[in-house]
Design an enzyme around this catalytic site. Structure first.
Site, mmCIF file in Angstrom:
data_model
loop_
_atom_site.group_PDB
_atom_site.id
_atom_site.type_symbol
_atom_site.label_atom_id
_atom_site.label_comp_id
_atom_site.label_asym_id
_atom_site.label_seq_id
_atom_site.Cartn_x
_atom_site.Cartn_y
_atom_site.Cartn_z
ATOM 1 N N HIS B 28 17.389 -3.966 -3.779
ATOM 2 C CA HIS B 28 16.557 -3.815 -5.262
ATOM 3 C C HIS B 28 17.560 -3.165 -6.311
ATOM 4 O O HIS B 28 16.600 -2.035 -6.705
ATOM 5 C CB HIS B 28 15.267 -3.473 -4.928
ATOM 6 N N HIS B 68 10.872 0.291 -2.732
ATOM 7 C CA HIS B 68 11.885 -0.827 -2.772
ATOM 8 C C HIS B 68 13.134 -0.375 -3.926
ATOM 9 O O HIS B 68 14.294 -0.808 -3.743
ATOM 10 C CB HIS B 68 11.488 -2.328 -3.455
ATOM 11 N N ASP B 146 5.590 -0.196 -12.395
ATOM 12 C CA ASP B 146 4.186 -0.356 -13.436
ATOM 13 C C ASP B 146 3.617 -1.600 -12.556
ATOM 14 O O ASP B 146 2.294 -1.545 -12.676
ATOM 15 C CB ASP B 146 4.775 -0.861 -14.558
ATOM 16 N N HIS B 252 15.115 -9.934 -9.303
ATOM 17 C CA HIS B 252 14.257 -8.864 -8.929
ATOM 18 C C HIS B 252 14.758 -9.148 -7.225
ATOM 19 O O HIS B 252 14.983 -10.311 -6.633
ATOM 20 C CB HIS B 252 12.848 -9.061 -8.613
ATOM 21 N N GLU B 355 -12.188 4.175 0.693
ATOM 22 C CA GLU B 355 -11.596 4.475 2.119
ATOM 23 C C GLU B 355 -9.935 4.393 2.170
ATOM 24 O O GLU B 355 -9.557 5.000 3.153
ATOM 25 C CB GLU B 355 -12.172 3.346 3.019
ATOM 26 N N GLN B 416 -22.616 -4.157 7.884
ATOM 27 C CA GLN B 416 -22.334 -2.620 8.549
ATOM 28 C C GLN B 416 -21.909 -2.356 9.896
ATOM 29 O O GLN B 416 -21.578 -1.333 10.496
ATOM 30 C CB GLN B 416 -23.570 -1.938 8.448
#
Lengths: 614, 614
Positions: B28, B68, B146, B252, B355, B416
């Site tokens: 990259h 990257h 970004d 890219h 989490e 749950q």
């Protein structure tokens, strides 16, 4: 309904919340009581819903993201006459539809909740459907707790809703200040929430959540705002109305200490029935015709990546079927969902790098009758594991497609390799897991999966692989293909995807060494083809699985599970990725992980030498 | 270093980024080129790091969340003399430390990146350690893309960093406008990012990311701001400096079309060596003494929940060991991490309902030498699956504890219930999976897991279960316990956790029906006790597994895997949760899922009748 009655309705909802938790001996009455006035105003003044006809496409959608406030939701259902008092008191009992957290066993519940931070992302999917696909002016209302605003998935949804200008979406945040084990980060600082949401482009209204007139005004404002979503941020008190629990820590998730006294304090039972506004007349849904898809055809002997076949097949499916939609996590050039986008831009949703929102939007879209295909790298779908799990509880029908599976991707290294995806999707209740090895097989499976129930997962490969099947070959889900067989086979190599081609090469080598082997293409990893595996076991006595996946939870386990019904088991061996891969060329990776043709041939020889010929 | 040299250093980093991707044939470079000036200024003026001594506790931490951009990172390492040009050009080759995305095979890399949106949450963990535990004034620098700002995990971290007043943390956002497949949502609207971050309480600086003086000023400001984190939001151009790719779509993740011409356009190779500032002298780390823990002792014959034993054992471990820290996702009253919090509040981190941040903080803390225990409901740990996966790539040593496992929780319902957690953690490379059935066993395993390598998972149960072991019994990881055995056993029941007690009851029933069975407690699900399983297979001919988990990826698979080395396999049967549970009492749930004593006894009878007695 007059304002005084609204307040009375709120009290009724509290009383019923207290009653059901008391009858059940568990549940979350205090979390219900904080939101009772919000719910009363919504039900009596703003929700447009025909409870006799939950399938009416014009009905508003109501999602209790704080699913633990199920007592309140069920109290609402009683207030509209959808559930009677006898059923209400079956809350949390064996066989009752009124589960601890809402599920679509109730016809008015679109999606299961109970894992926090999921209601808004799923609501975004429904609002996308309403605005861009259904073109029916239903509104999506999401009731959220304040604690769950800490979940990143909420902010993926906040960003997405704003970007897509979802004026048909209202988030109601019940800021009751207290989480499960104590105060939230922001307690009653409503502006902390409003400031954040406004920065993301939302309209916000701050309100006293127990002032029914103010709440009414806030909802009116929410409905009027166009071109962007609104959040009604309401200050409330957990356990509101009962001094023994109101705004107190340690009162989460349990019945009130004295339900009878509490009901008295709340003014006793009431018997208010609410006439909910009917939805506006709905147009018949359009644009969902279904023809037989003209799937792409690939020439046997040529080479194509299964991810490319996926993209092309999905585009063809989209042409034949108006109900198919696609979503991708900003990698559509890699997953090849871009083929669909190019041909059907109006049915493609770019979710950017937000995999939770990606899967949640798919769940929301399917709840509105669409058939979504959501794609990203297989590795990054782990990000959405909890959403996939909850999709299953929601009885949602979604197609999820993971590309760049396994060490076969080569140089990019382990962070980009899906090596746990088969384990993750196999362990989902009611799921289907498909892993094609060639382009024609991929196209047929893409078409087939669209009509299945539950969570359907398709795993694709980055590199080109040989086309070994004809374009008219059939690949039933739950089936397999025996690619090589003789009466003298000494072992069966069970492979799927990338490793099918390695297995075929290994079989060549073994044949020239005088060891005939059977080769099975196990493209349907779940359900697995028990009969053909049994036949191979009987004929060859031993099975060796080869997979571009960690040894746990994938093809090896799927094959072992086929022999877990108490019948005799053949000898088993499994080749899988047991090392931590690094960067290397694809063929080097397969070799380093011991799943290339050479490794397979060596393992089969070892296995065959151990096997007593039957 | 003078400003002119800074700009030259930026060009050198670009040239080297182009060179390595060209040599590798992949990578990259354009994503590296946008951030080259930011990296040059950071390296030459602000980073305090001794590259000869990466273990120096006072070194700043640098995380390339945009993993990257590894060519840029490795070009930095060359510029400081840590990597020579020959090694630089091994990028992405088999055996090279310079992988496609950075991993801790390099001594200057603390954690692997490559799954976007993880660098900041992990950086928060390191900054927490710096500010609250290590009390060493190192700074944590996170370079982010970004595109990855769309990940919810970033916003969990943004909230957490602000709440914890992490003035030692700087986020550098390389706003190069282009994602993988096209423009980002906000393109070059720097204020879109700044507005959001400020709303969460961050200090922000917007800057032209190619103006080295301005960048220098921004970093100086970031370092000076106290009591809150700073984001430097930099407008940059992807592929900066080479007209053929600069600010263009479709460039890219691939080498430049003409590397030689690009290098010329960038002004040719340079040979600038950077003297990086040394860190300030570090105090010796303190407070990490280790004594033998006085684990809690439970009376055999009494009853206790394993989650309670976890909390008590963890608190005891914390008393004996100064290096143990605990984190929880706002359910510490349920997981019982609250016991630790009460005794060691200075080493407890409340992560609220986030989490991903919970596990990421644990990864950050272990990178600073701490031994973290992170807990939540087993079901909700699926939210952090990608962080657990990347923890493994990071070679991180973390302890994760999931409570409320299985249908045994009862009324709360499927949302749950952890029913996929064993599958998820087993499939992680190098993981350990433990599932105790009683309180004394839990305490011993908690103590043992703290010293293991890799990802360690402990599964606990909500309800009280009988204490069947003495407090001095030993439970080696990789072992098992045979609880019942005779020379006449007709089958072996293999259970763990909740089902051990059901298995013992079933064995009683079977014994009274004249069918003696062996009962194995498989508390170590991974690694699994192959020897004892083999012995049981040889002695009894058939094994039946019983687990409070879906049939895929759990105990049944673990046992099957023990027989996947080509040796003869016993008959196998597995009982597991095959239904979609609803609300019901715990014992009703076990029965409905066919994993209670009665179901086990019935299944064993069926199995034994099929078995030819050896």
């Amino acid at each position: 309904m007059r304002d005084e009655e609204l307040a009375e309705l709120g009290q009724q909802l509290r009383v019923d919340s207290v009653r059901v938790a008391d009858a059940a001996g568990s549940g979350h009455p205090t979390s219900s009581m904080s939101a009772a006035d919000l719910a009363a105003v919504l039900l009596a003044r703003h929700l447009r819903y025909d409870f006799q006809d939950p399938d009416n496409p014009a009905n508003d959608r109501l999602i209790f993201s704080k699913g633990h406030a199920s007592p309140l939701l069920y109290a609402l259902y009683k207030a509209v006459g959808a559930v009677d008092d006898e059923e209400l008191l079956t809350f949390r009992r064996l066989g009752s539809r009124l589960e601890g957290h809402p599920t679509p066993r109730l016809p008015w519940v679109d999606v299961a909740t109970g894992s926090l931070g999921q209601g808004l992302p799923v609501g975004v999917g429904m609002a996308l459907a309403g605005k861009y696909l259904d073109q029916v002016p239903y509104r999506v209302w999401v009731l959220s707790g304040d604690s769950e605003m800490a979940e990143g998935s909420v902010w993926e949804a906040v960003e997405h809703a704003s970007y897509e200008k979802l004026g048909n979406l209202t988030l109601i945040v019940d800021v009751n200040r207290l989480g499960q084990r104590g105060p939230t980060r922001h307690q009653h600082d409503l502006d902390a929430y409003a400031r954040r949401l406004r920065a993301f482009g939302w309209h916000t209204v701050e309100v006293d959540g127990h002032d029914v007139e103010a709440v009414d005004k806030a909802f009116t404002e929410a409905v009027q705002v166009e071109g962007r979503p609104t959040a009604v941020i309401a200050a409330t008190r957990k356990g509101r109305g009962v001094a023994a629990v109101e705004d107190q820590e340690g009162k989460h998730g349990k019945p009130l200490p004295d339900a009878e006294a509490a009901i008295q304090e709340l003014g006793g039972p009431r018997f208010i029935q609410v006439d909910v506004q009917a939805p506006p007349p709905a147009r018949a849904p359009s644009g969902r015709d279904q023809d037989r898809a003209e799937l792409p055809r690939f020439e046997p002997g040529s080479a194509e990546a299964t991810r490319t076949a996926y993209g092309r097949a999905l585009a063809a499916l989209g042409s034949a079927r108006g109900d198919v939609v696609a979503l991708d996590g900003e990698v559509s050039d890699s997953t090849r969902a871009a083929y669909f986008k190019k041909e059907h831009p109006d049915r493609f949703f770019e979710c950017y790098i937000a995999e939770q929102q990606l899967v949640a939007a798919a769940v929301g879209l399917q709840a509105r009758g669409w058939v979504p295909f959501a794609s990203s790298f297989a590795a990054f779908l782990t990000r959405a594991h909890d959403f996939v799990r909850m999709a299953s509880v929601s009885r949602a029908g979604i197609n999820v497609v993971g590309s760049h599976a396994g060490v076969a991707i080569g140089e990019d290294g382990p962070s980009q390799m899906g090596l746990e995806d088969l384990a993750m999707f196999r362990a989902v209740h009611g799921s289907t897991v498909l892993y094609p090895c060639d382009a024609n097989q991929t196209a047929r499976l893409v078409s087939a999966m669209a009509d299945l129930k539950g969570v359907r997962y398709l795993r694709t490969t980055r590199a080109e692989t040989p086309v070994i099947y004809g374009p008219d070959e059939d690949f039933p889900v739950g089936g397999s293909k025996v690619l090589l067989r003789s009466d003298d086979d000494r072992a069966t190599i069970v492979a799927a995807g990338t490793t099918v081609h390695e297995a075929l090469r290994a079989a060549d080598v073994l044949a020239s060494d005088g060891i005939p082997v059977r080769v099975m293409d196990l493209y349907s990893v779940k359900p697995v083809d028990v009969d053909t595996l049994n036949e191979a076991a009987g004929a060859t006595g031993c099975l060796i699985t080869v997979e571009d996946h960690h040894p746990e939870g994938g093809i090896g386990d799927a094959v072992a599970e086929a022999f877990s019904d108490g019948r005799p088991v053949p000898r088993l061996a499994r080749l899988a990725v047991r090392n931590m891969p690094a960067s290397a060329a694809p063929e080097e990776q397969l070799h380093a992980s011991g799943i290339d043709a050479e490794s397979i041939a060596a393992a089969v020889k070892l296995l065959v030498e151990q096997t007593v010929v039957p």
